[in-house]
Each structure stands twice: as structure tokens, then as C-alpha cells.
Design a protein around this motif. Structure first.
Motif, short mmCIF file in Angstrom:
data_model
loop_
_atom_site.label_atom_id
_atom_site.label_comp_id
_atom_site.label_asym_id
_atom_site.label_seq_id
_atom_site.Cartn_x
_atom_site.Cartn_y
_atom_site.Cartn_z
N THR A 8 70.46 62.04 26.16
CA THR A 8 71.91 61.92 26.41
C THR A 8 72.69 63.17 25.99
N THR A 9 72.10 64.00 25.11
CA THR A 9 72.77 65.24 24.71
C THR A 9 71.92 66.46 25.01
N ASP A 10 70.79 66.27 25.66
CA ASP A 10 69.83 67.35 25.91
C ASP A 10 70.27 68.22 27.09
N PRO A 11 70.48 69.54 26.86
CA PRO A 11 70.95 70.41 27.93
C PRO A 11 69.98 70.53 29.11
N PHE A 12 68.68 70.38 28.85
CA PHE A 12 67.69 70.49 29.93
C PHE A 12 67.73 69.24 30.81
N SER A 13 67.89 68.08 30.18
CA SER A 13 68.06 66.84 30.94
C SER A 13 69.35 66.91 31.76
N HIS A 14 70.37 67.51 31.16
CA HIS A 14 71.67 67.66 31.82
C HIS A 14 71.50 68.41 33.15
N ARG A 15 70.68 69.47 33.14
CA ARG A 15 70.40 70.23 34.36
C ARG A 15 69.87 69.31 35.47
N CYS A 16 68.90 68.48 35.10
CA CYS A 16 68.26 67.60 36.10
C CYS A 16 69.26 66.56 36.61
N ARG A 17 70.09 66.04 35.73
CA ARG A 17 71.11 65.08 36.17
C ARG A 17 72.07 65.73 37.16
N ILE A 18 72.46 66.99 36.89
CA ILE A 18 73.36 67.70 37.81
C ILE A 18 72.73 67.79 39.20
N VAL A 19 71.46 68.18 39.26
CA VAL A 19 70.79 68.32 40.56
C VAL A 19 70.75 66.97 41.29
N LEU A 20 70.38 65.92 40.58
CA LEU A 20 70.30 64.59 41.21
C LEU A 20 71.66 64.16 41.76
N PHE A 21 72.72 64.37 40.99
CA PHE A 21 74.05 63.98 41.46
C PHE A 21 74.55 64.89 42.58
N GLU A 22 74.23 66.19 42.51
CA GLU A 22 74.62 67.11 43.59
C GLU A 22 73.98 66.68 44.91
N LYS A 23 72.76 66.17 44.83
CA LYS A 23 72.02 65.75 46.03
C LYS A 23 72.49 64.38 46.53
N GLY A 24 73.18 63.63 45.66
CA GLY A 24 73.65 62.30 46.05
C GLY A 24 72.51 61.35 46.38
N MET A 25 71.46 61.42 45.57
CA MET A 25 70.26 60.63 45.86
C MET A 25 70.26 59.28 45.16
N ASP A 26 69.25 58.50 45.52
CA ASP A 26 69.03 57.20 44.90
C ASP A 26 68.06 57.41 43.74
N PHE A 27 68.51 57.23 42.52
CA PHE A 27 67.67 57.47 41.35
C PHE A 27 68.20 56.65 40.19
N GLU A 28 67.39 56.57 39.16
CA GLU A 28 67.84 55.89 37.95
C GLU A 28 67.65 56.82 36.76
N VAL A 29 68.67 56.93 35.94
CA VAL A 29 68.58 57.72 34.72
C VAL A 29 68.26 56.75 33.58
N ILE A 30 67.18 57.05 32.87
CA ILE A 30 66.81 56.24 31.70
C ILE A 30 67.17 57.06 30.46
N ASP A 31 68.22 56.61 29.77
CA ASP A 31 68.68 57.35 28.59
C ASP A 31 67.66 57.25 27.46
N VAL A 32 67.39 58.40 26.84
CA VAL A 32 66.42 58.46 25.74
C VAL A 32 67.15 58.96 24.50
N ASP A 33 67.00 58.22 23.42
CA ASP A 33 67.53 58.64 22.12
C ASP A 33 66.60 59.72 21.58
N LEU A 34 67.09 60.95 21.47
CA LEU A 34 66.23 62.07 21.07
C LEU A 34 65.71 61.93 19.65
N TYR A 35 66.39 61.13 18.82
CA TYR A 35 65.97 60.97 17.42
C TYR A 35 65.09 59.75 17.23
N ASN A 36 64.94 58.97 18.29
CA ASN A 36 64.11 57.77 18.21
C ASN A 36 63.51 57.52 19.59
#
Length: 198
Positions: A8-36
Motif C-alpha cells: 500500500t505504500t510501496d513505490p514499485f507496486s505503485h508503478r504497476c498500479r499506475i500501468v493497470l489503471f492507465e490501461k483500464g483493465m480488469d484486475f484485482e489489487v490485493i493489498d499487502v501489509d509490508l510489515y506483516n
């Protein structure tokens, strides 16, 4: 449907989310707690890191690899240049970003000893990019590309990392605002990322 395991705060994951939303695709984001992190992250990624993309039998990790796969599989809008020479240049620049900017994110996140030196290094490298944006809208010209995707999470987090850019970087900050106003970027932000910037 594609599943993206994303910090949820990872800059590399953020990149991938941007691409998925830019493409307007059908996908699911599974939030991962980086500390757990759930144990299945270590099972699907031997480095036990996010982002991880699962598309049927295919499991990919590393943001740039995930993003190029998505871009090739769903070519509209295309984020990597179609021309092989320009694509090679884009990959070279992505590599430079990794070496000069993104290798320092861990130190910035942890705010460990010597972080001021790291902040200065990142600030100076970003400032060197500023003149590019006096002549063009985005990193590779008038079209939004994978390079803009790559650098956007860092630009969004400058305040969070305690990096203040000099006046000479004004064109870079105008460029950043252009990216931040894109719908794909806005949709990709998690609640934790929204509060990183006033």
C-alpha cells in the motif's frame, strides 16, 4: 483476471498500479501489509517482495518486468515506444533510474544514518532532469510513457522523503503535476499514499 499483490505504500507496486489503471483493465489489487506479509508472498516470489502479478499460470515479480508484460499483452495505450531504437533508449533510461534513484529508496524509507547524503544525491539527479521539461511534456516527448510511470511514485513521495527541490527544478515539478492530474495516476493511489503529499 489478473491479481496484483501490491504494497500500500510501496513505490514499485505503485508503478504497476499506475500501468493497470492507465490501461483500464480488469484486475484485482490485493493489498499487502509490508510489515506483516502473508506467507504466500514468499511462496510466489522467492525474494519475498511485492509487487507480484499473477495472471492464470504466470507469476511475475519486479515492477519493470510486470509493466512490460502488461504493456505487451494489452497494447492500448502503448507505454513503451513501438520503435526498437526508442524502446532500447527507454529501457536504458529505466535502468539509469534504477541505479541512480530507486536504489536509494530503501535508505530514504528507513531514514537511516547518512540519509542527508542520499537526499542530496536524489535531489541533484532529479534537478538535472528538469531542463528536459522546458521543451517537452513528458519524458519521451508528447506521449505519456513507461518512463513517466517509473518516476511518478518517487516524485509523489519527495515531501514524504524530506527532499526539497531547488528553484531550478521548477519545470520538473510542473511535469510532476501533469502526471499527478492523470486519471490513471489518481485511481492508482492508495489511501496511505494520498496522505504522503499535501
Amino acid at each position: 483476471m489478473m491479481n496484483l499483490y501490491s504494497g500500500t505504500t510501496d513505490p514499485f507496486s505503485h508503478r504497476c498500479r499506475i500501468v493497470l489503471f492507465e490501461k483500464g483493465m480488469d484486475f484485482e489489487v490485493i493489498d499487502v501489509d509490508l510489515y506483516n506479509k502473508p506467507e504466500d508472498i514468499a511462496v510466489i516470489n522467492p525474494y519475498n517482495r511485492v509487487p507480484v502479478l499473477v495472471d492464470r499460470d504466470l507469476v511475475l515479480y519486479e515492477a519493470n518486468i510486470i509493466n512490460e508484460y502488461i504493456d505487451e499483452r494489452f497494447p492500448h495505450p502503448q507505454l513503451m515506444p513501438p520503435d526498437p531504437i526508442m524502446r532500447a533508449r527507454a529501457r536504458q533510461l529505466l535502468h539509469t533510474f534504477e541505479q541512480e534513484l530507486f536504489t536509494h529508496l530503501e535508505a530514504l524509507e528507513a531514514a537511516q544514518k547518512g540519509v542527508d547524503k542520499v537526499r542530496a544525491h536524489v535531489r541533484d539527479h532529479l534537478t538535472q532532469l528538469a531542463p528536459v521539461f522546458t521543451k517537452q511534456k513528458y519524458m519521451l516527448g508528447d506521449e505519456f510513457s513507461m518512463l513517466d510511470v517509473a518516476i511518478a511514485p518517487l516524485l509523489w513521495r519527495l515531501e514524504h522523503y524530506g527532499i526539497e527541490l531547488p528553484k531550478a527544478a521548477a519545470p520538473l515539478m510542473k511535469y510532476a503535476e501533469r502526471i499527478f492530474s492523470r486519471q490513471g495516476f489518481i485511481d492508482a493511489l492508495t489511501p496511505s499514499e494520498k496522505v504522503m503529499r499535501r
